[in-house]
Design an enzyme around this catalytic site. Sequence first.
Site, mmCIF file in Angstrom:
data_model
loop_
_atom_site.group_PDB
_atom_site.id
_atom_site.type_symbol
_atom_site.label_atom_id
_atom_site.label_comp_id
_atom_site.label_asym_id
_atom_site.label_seq_id
_atom_site.Cartn_x
_atom_site.Cartn_y
_atom_site.Cartn_z
ATOM 1 N N HIS A 85 -0.413 -1.576 -3.416
ATOM 2 C CA HIS A 85 -1.701 -1.006 -3.147
ATOM 3 C C HIS A 85 -1.535 0.161 -1.940
ATOM 4 O O HIS A 85 -0.548 0.083 -1.051
ATOM 5 C CB HIS A 85 -2.784 -1.983 -2.422
ATOM 6 C CG HIS A 85 -2.484 -2.741 -1.140
ATOM 7 N ND1 HIS A 85 -2.723 -2.145 0.124
ATOM 8 C CD2 HIS A 85 -1.694 -3.638 -0.842
ATOM 9 C CE1 HIS A 85 -2.401 -3.225 1.035
ATOM 10 N NE2 HIS A 85 -1.759 -4.092 0.491
ATOM 11 N N ASP A 87 -4.265 1.494 0.176
ATOM 12 C CA ASP A 87 -4.989 1.354 1.428
ATOM 13 C C ASP A 87 -4.325 0.643 2.516
ATOM 14 O O ASP A 87 -3.440 -0.066 2.259
ATOM 15 C CB ASP A 87 -6.417 0.857 1.038
ATOM 16 C CG ASP A 87 -6.251 -0.787 0.524
ATOM 17 O OD1 ASP A 87 -5.361 -1.125 -0.222
ATOM 18 O OD2 ASP A 87 -7.077 -1.477 1.167
ATOM 19 N N GLU A 182 -7.152 -2.895 -1.463
ATOM 20 C CA GLU A 182 -6.752 -4.450 -1.512
ATOM 21 C C GLU A 182 -7.163 -5.085 -0.434
ATOM 22 O O GLU A 182 -7.266 -6.444 -0.212
ATOM 23 C CB GLU A 182 -5.045 -4.380 -1.410
ATOM 24 C CG GLU A 182 -4.754 -5.969 -1.549
ATOM 25 C CD GLU A 182 -4.279 -6.512 -0.348
ATOM 26 O OE1 GLU A 182 -3.837 -7.553 -0.447
ATOM 27 O OE2 GLU A 182 -4.438 -5.879 0.650
#
Length: 416
Positions: A85, A87, A182
């Site tokens: 992920h 983020d 996430e």
Amino acid sequence: MPPTTTQTSVLERFLRYVQIDTTSDQDSDTVPSTAKQLVLLDLLVKELQALGLSDAERDAQGIVMATLPATSSKKDIPVIGWLAHVDTSPDMSGANVKPIVHKNYDGRDLVLPDEPSAVLSPREDADLAGKRGEDIVTASGTTLLGADDKSGVAVVMAAVEYLLQNPSIPHGRIRVAFTPDEEIGRGVRHFDVARFGAYCAYTLDGAALGTLEAETFSADAMTVTFQGRNTHPGFAHGTMVNAVKVAADFVNRLPKDSLSPETTQEREGFVHPNDMVSSVDRTSVRFIIRDFETAGLAVKEDFLRELARETVDEWPGSSVTFEVKESYRNMRDVLAKHPKVVDLAREAIRRTGLTLRETRIRGGTDGSILSEMGLPTPNIFTGQHRFHSRLEWISVQDMEKSVQVLAQLAQLWAEG
Ligand SMILES: [Zn+2]
């Protein structure tokens, strides 16, 4: 076309990715939650295409997918996936991250220059104490580092490049995906498992060297709502029933030495009131419910129902209603039906020469949601430590080992 440049180091990629601000936002209704995540996602599409993965693309929800073609001519090799992920946690700023590489770490305290009170000490951090001689990356003291999970992004990209540059390593078709959001639990809700087209996948989002995680909490969200009776307070005698007081009485009845995040560990679950919306007329207490056994969630929810009913019995005129929503489920129950998925990950870690550490996550991962959606997805280490904080750190050598694990894993699936 195969790349002609020399292998880009995982460190070089990692340093590039952490300098892009990708903080997600739980209060946003957009998908992805913040547009700035698209900057990194679009860069990854460009980099994948430059490596030769011509089908790399990002969809409207921010999910990047690409295919690494097979090198083995065997026809029956299952397609596997690698995920990370982009983020970073909203708990700490991820803007203007200034990564620092502490080369050949000598075991001293690492004082982060922009916040002298931020000190990483091997006396308080046994994992760091074990990293003498390695290269440690930290932030500068005012932000998180973003190793969670840009280390995973860098590891996947480096593994793709490694396999492209070593076509003599036999492997099947490998699907790669990078996802947003996430940290706020929503990134893979829009993940098209059918389009991804893999038999199983691995998230690269784990902590210490050698770690494999195939078990998470099962999780529900529960709201307990007390209905009172509001009147003008000047004319309330004998008629008002204050829902704020009923709810406070209920919360006060929760066990103080068990069943909570602060009193449980290891295999124990909990009920955790983490928000209240209150008025005299109506007050809601919001809980998260956690247990490693999915059946244990209902036991905990029944306990709260009973406690709430006992409470309203002592507040004549009040009443209570309940709402339960599923959050995610322990991936173990899905993975148990596909034992090879975890077995080959164990073997890949051993073949890399590492001590296997199997742990349970007292939380969820994208893999808990994906496993439920039909894509069995355990979690493999990248070496990230102290994530979501200014003291976040990672060893470059751990990331390099994680790349090797992925290369081993690709071969193991081809061996069948
Ligand atoms: Zn993560």
